[in-house]
Design a protein around this motif. Structure first.
Motif, PDB file in Angstrom:
ATOM      1  N   ALA A  18      53.372  57.900  20.098  1.00 20.89           N
ATOM      2  CA  ALA A  18      54.595  57.487  20.804  1.00 20.89           C
ATOM      3  C   ALA A  18      55.844  57.711  19.947  1.00 20.89           C
ATOM      4  O   ALA A  18      56.917  58.017  20.478  1.00 20.89           O
ATOM      5  CB  ALA A  18      54.485  56.023  21.217  1.00 20.89           C
ATOM      6  N   GLY A  19      55.695  57.592  18.631  1.00 26.17           N
ATOM      7  CA  GLY A  19      56.837  57.813  17.747  1.00 26.17           C
ATOM      8  C   GLY A  19      57.301  59.261  17.799  1.00 26.17           C
ATOM      9  O   GLY A  19      58.499  59.544  17.910  1.00 26.17           O
ATOM     10  N   LYS A  20      56.332  60.177  17.756  1.00 29.56           N
ATOM     11  CA  LYS A  20      56.665  61.600  17.831  1.00 29.56           C
ATOM     12  C   LYS A  20      57.282  61.927  19.197  1.00 29.56           C
ATOM     13  O   LYS A  20      58.274  62.655  19.281  1.00 29.56           O
ATOM     14  CB  LYS A  20      55.400  62.426  17.596  1.00 29.56           C
ATOM     15  CG  LYS A  20      55.612  63.919  17.615  1.00 29.56           C
ATOM     16  CD  LYS A  20      54.300  64.648  17.355  1.00 29.56           C
ATOM     17  CE  LYS A  20      54.457  66.146  17.492  1.00 29.56           C
ATOM     18  NZ  LYS A  20      53.164  66.849  17.350  1.00 29.56           N
ATOM     19  N   SER A  21      56.712  61.381  20.262  1.00 31.44           N
ATOM     20  CA  SER A  21      57.263  61.612  21.603  1.00 31.44           C
ATOM     21  C   SER A  21      58.710  61.158  21.681  1.00 31.44           C
ATOM     22  O   SER A  21      59.552  61.827  22.283  1.00 31.44           O
ATOM     23  CB  SER A  21      56.474  60.842  22.664  1.00 31.44           C
ATOM     24  OG  SER A  21      55.149  61.248  22.670  1.00 31.44           O
ATOM     25  N   ALA A  22      58.995  60.005  21.039  1.00 31.26           N
ATOM     26  CA  ALA A  22      60.354  59.477  21.091  1.00 31.26           C
ATOM     27  C   ALA A  22      61.328  60.403  20.364  1.00 31.26           C
ATOM     28  O   ALA A  22      62.447  60.646  20.830  1.00 31.26           O
ATOM     29  CB  ALA A  22      60.391  58.076  20.486  1.00 31.26           C
ATOM     30  N   LEU A  23      60.898  60.938  19.224  1.00 30.71           N
ATOM     31  CA  LEU A  23      61.768  61.872  18.489  1.00 30.71           C
ATOM     32  C   LEU A  23      62.072  63.104  19.345  1.00 30.71           C
ATOM     33  O   LEU A  23      63.221  63.541  19.446  1.00 30.71           O
ATOM     34  CB  LEU A  23      61.092  62.309  17.190  1.00 30.71           C
ATOM     35  CG  LEU A  23      61.234  61.394  15.972  1.00 30.71           C
ATOM     36  CD1 LEU A  23      60.415  61.928  14.812  1.00 30.71           C
ATOM     37  CD2 LEU A  23      62.698  61.232  15.563  1.00 30.71           C
ATOM     38  N   LEU A  24      61.019  63.663  19.974  1.00 33.10           N
ATOM     39  CA  LEU A  24      61.216  64.881  20.768  1.00 33.10           C
ATOM     40  C   LEU A  24      62.036  64.596  22.021  1.00 33.10           C
ATOM     41  O   LEU A  24      62.845  65.427  22.445  1.00 33.10           O
ATOM     42  CB  LEU A  24      59.859  65.510  21.117  1.00 33.10           C
ATOM     43  CG  LEU A  24      59.090  66.046  19.902  1.00 33.10           C
ATOM     44  CD1 LEU A  24      57.732  66.594  20.311  1.00 33.10           C
ATOM     45  CD2 LEU A  24      59.891  67.135  19.164  1.00 33.10           C
ATOM     46  N   ARG A  25      61.840  63.410  22.616  1.00 29.57           N
ATOM     47  CA  ARG A  25      62.661  63.041  23.790  1.00 29.57           C
ATOM     48  C   ARG A  25      64.128  62.897  23.403  1.00 29.57           C
ATOM     49  O   ARG A  25      65.019  63.242  24.187  1.00 29.57           O
ATOM     50  CB  ARG A  25      62.162  61.718  24.383  1.00 29.57           C
ATOM     51  CG  ARG A  25      61.494  61.862  25.741  1.00 29.57           C
ATOM     52  CD  ARG A  25      61.162  60.505  26.324  1.00 29.57           C
ATOM     53  NE  ARG A  25      62.331  59.802  26.851  1.00 29.57           N
ATOM     54  CZ  ARG A  25      62.344  58.501  27.140  1.00 29.57           C
ATOM     55  NH1 ARG A  25      61.266  57.761  26.937  1.00 29.57           N
ATOM     56  NH2 ARG A  25      63.418  57.946  27.643  1.00 29.57           N
ATOM     57  N   SER A  26      64.373  62.389  22.206  1.00 34.16           N
ATOM     58  CA  SER A  26      65.761  62.249  21.739  1.00 34.16           C
ATOM     59  C   SER A  26      66.411  63.618  21.593  1.00 34.16           C
ATOM     60  O   SER A  26      67.572  63.815  21.979  1.00 34.16           O
ATOM     61  CB  SER A  26      65.802  61.521  20.391  1.00 34.16           C
ATOM     62  OG  SER A  26      65.125  60.306  20.470  1.00 34.16           O
ATOM     63  N   LEU A  27      65.643  64.569  21.042  1.00 34.60           N
ATOM     64  CA  LEU A  27      66.166  65.934  20.922  1.00 34.60           C
ATOM     65  C   LEU A  27      66.399  66.550  22.296  1.00 34.60           C
ATOM     66  O   LEU A  27      67.405  67.220  22.532  1.00 34.60           O
ATOM     67  CB  LEU A  27      65.172  66.820  20.169  1.00 34.60           C
ATOM     68  CG  LEU A  27      65.302  66.953  18.659  1.00 34.60           C
ATOM     69  CD1 LEU A  27      64.420  68.086  18.174  1.00 34.60           C
ATOM     70  CD2 LEU A  27      66.746  67.180  18.236  1.00 34.60           C
ATOM     71  N   ALA A  28      65.443  66.308  23.206  1.00 39.14           N
ATOM     72  CA  ALA A  28      65.560  66.871  24.550  1.00 39.14           C
ATOM     73  C   ALA A  28      66.832  66.365  25.225  1.00 39.14           C
ATOM     74  O   ALA A  28      67.511  67.111  25.942  1.00 39.14           O
ATOM     75  CB  ALA A  28      64.337  66.512  25.389  1.00 39.14           C
ATOM     76  N   GLN A  29      67.167  65.109  24.961  1.00 33.93           N
ATOM     77  CA  GLN A  29      68.335  64.513  25.618  1.00 33.93           C
ATOM     78  C   GLN A  29      69.644  65.159  25.154  1.00 33.93           C
ATOM     79  O   GLN A  29      70.571  65.295  25.924  1.00 33.93           O
ATOM     80  CB  GLN A  29      68.363  63.008  25.338  1.00 33.93           C
ATOM     81  CG  GLN A  29      69.382  62.271  26.167  1.00 33.93           C
ATOM     82  CD  GLN A  29      68.991  60.798  26.334  1.00 33.93           C
ATOM     83  OE1 GLN A  29      67.822  60.458  26.514  1.00 33.93           O
ATOM     84  NE2 GLN A  29      69.982  59.936  26.259  1.00 33.93           N
ATOM     85  N   VAL A  30      69.716  65.559  23.887  1.00 43.68           N
ATOM     86  CA  VAL A  30      70.978  66.112  23.379  1.00 43.68           C
ATOM     87  C   VAL A  30      70.981  67.640  23.316  1.00 43.68           C
ATOM     88  O   VAL A  30      72.032  68.255  23.174  1.00 43.68           O
ATOM     89  CB  VAL A  30      71.323  65.547  21.980  1.00 43.68           C
ATOM     90  CG1 VAL A  30      71.434  64.034  22.025  1.00 43.68           C
ATOM     91  CG2 VAL A  30      70.308  65.977  20.934  1.00 43.68           C
ATOM     92  N   TYR A  31      69.818  68.262  23.390  1.00 48.66           N
ATOM     93  CA  TYR A  31      69.730  69.716  23.203  1.00 48.66           C
ATOM     94  C   TYR A  31      68.960  70.390  24.320  1.00 48.66           C
ATOM     95  O   TYR A  31      69.359  71.434  24.848  1.00 48.66           O
ATOM     96  CB  TYR A  31      69.056  70.014  21.863  1.00 48.66           C
ATOM     97  CG  TYR A  31      68.753  71.463  21.607  1.00 48.66           C
ATOM     98  CD1 TYR A  31      69.784  72.366  21.331  1.00 48.66           C
ATOM     99  CD2 TYR A  31      67.440  71.945  21.624  1.00 48.66           C
ATOM    100  CE1 TYR A  31      69.506  73.703  21.096  1.00 48.66           C
ATOM    101  CE2 TYR A  31      67.156  73.282  21.379  1.00 48.66           C
ATOM    102  CZ  TYR A  31      68.193  74.159  21.121  1.00 48.66           C
ATOM    103  OH  TYR A  31      67.914  75.474  20.880  1.00 48.66           O
ATOM    104  N   GLY A  32      67.832  69.790  24.697  1.00 48.82           N
ATOM    105  CA  GLY A  32      66.953  70.406  25.678  1.00 48.82           C
ATOM    106  C   GLY A  32      65.538  70.361  25.129  1.00 48.82           C
ATOM    107  O   GLY A  32      65.343  70.075  23.950  1.00 48.82           O
ATOM    108  N   PRO A  33      64.559  70.632  25.981  1.00 49.81           N
ATOM    109  CA  PRO A  33      63.169  70.552  25.531  1.00 49.81           C
ATOM    110  C   PRO A  33      62.920  71.502  24.361  1.00 49.81           C
ATOM    111  O   PRO A  33      63.326  72.653  24.410  1.00 49.81           O
ATOM    112  CB  PRO A  33      62.367  71.000  26.763  1.00 49.81           C
ATOM    113  CG  PRO A  33      63.297  70.859  27.909  1.00 49.81           C
ATOM    114  CD  PRO A  33      64.678  71.050  27.380  1.00 49.81           C
TER     115      PRO A  33
END
Ligand SMILES: [Mg+2]
Length: 240
Positions: A18-33
């Motif tokens: 879940a920690g890794k998912s949260a990091l990638l979701r944060s990036l997705a929110q500001v940059y994209g998948p």
């Protein structure tokens, strides 16, 4: 007075991804998948460092990556809370609650974390694993720093400001990853390797850990090892 600093992920607790998912979701929110390169490991790295490496590997230029990381880390604490709550998979590593309880009750020990997590993320993860109630005194966290060695350097500076004369050898780093062992060795702390991540005890010892265990479940043995360390303020400050 030994100061015992625990790494968080795969040493104190696991989030089940879940920690890794949260990091990638944060990036997705500001940059994209965006996905990390195949085989990319987060172990022993900092959140700012991981996000920067993932963006640069995706072809983002350094300066732009820096801006995006700042923005991603701004939204990350909220996303992390959501991910951990949704997944419900955060749990302490074996033996950790009993060891923390024993150390919290040992007057000559001070407890802290030394982690690549941001301070906000550290507190969220400790809470999710039910580990927030112990006598945490020191927080060497990765806010603003890309590299774990720098996190330990800043943490030691903060500790020395409040504990004048503190020697690095009076500090014990407990961690599961190469970055933990290397940071401790670089700054002269003692290192206890916990093989609850990707590395075996033999690998942790080969990297330079002073001692290594399969996990942290032998409370009495670990307490003995921690407290039977070279006498504080005397041998710890002498050259090895
Ligand atoms: Mg770790």
């Amino acid at each position: 007075m030994p100061i015992v600093l625990f790494d968080v992920d795969s040493t104190l607790l696991t989030t089940g991804g879940a920690g890794k998912s949260a990091l990638l979701r944060s990036l997705a929110q500001v940059y994209g998948p965006v996905e990390p390169p195949p085989g990319y490991s987060l172990a022993g790295k900092t959140d700012p460092g991981v996000l920067t490496e993932v963006l640069v590997a995706a072809g983002v230029k350094d300066r732009r990556a820096h801006e995006l990381v700042e923005r991603a880390l701004w939204v990350y604490p909220t996303i992390l809370e959501e991910e951990l709550a949704q997944a419900g998979t955060t749990q302490p590593c074996p033996g950790v609650p009993a060891l923390l309880a024993a150390l919290s009750e040992t007057p000559e020990v001070e407890l802290g974390v030394f982690t690549g997590n941001l301070r906000a993320g550290t507190l969220t993860k400790l809470r999710a694993a039910g580990l927030d109630g112990f006598a945490w005194r020191w927080f060497a966290c990765a806010d603003g720093l890309p590299d774990k060695t720098q996190v330990l350097a800043r943490g030691l500076t903060e500790m020395r400001a409040e504990r004048p004369g503190l020697q690095a050898g009076q500090v014990l780093v407990v961690g599961d990853a190469e970055g933990d062992v290397q940071s401790g060795k670089r700054h002269g702390t003692r290192v206890l390797g916990a093989a609850t991540g990707a590395l075996s005890p033999a690998e942790l010892l080969a990297l330079g850990a002073d001692h290594a265990v399969n996990d942290l479940s032998d409370t009495a043995g670990l307490l003995r090892w921690i407290l039977s360390a070279p006498t504080p303020y005397v041998r710890w400050s002498s050259p090895a």
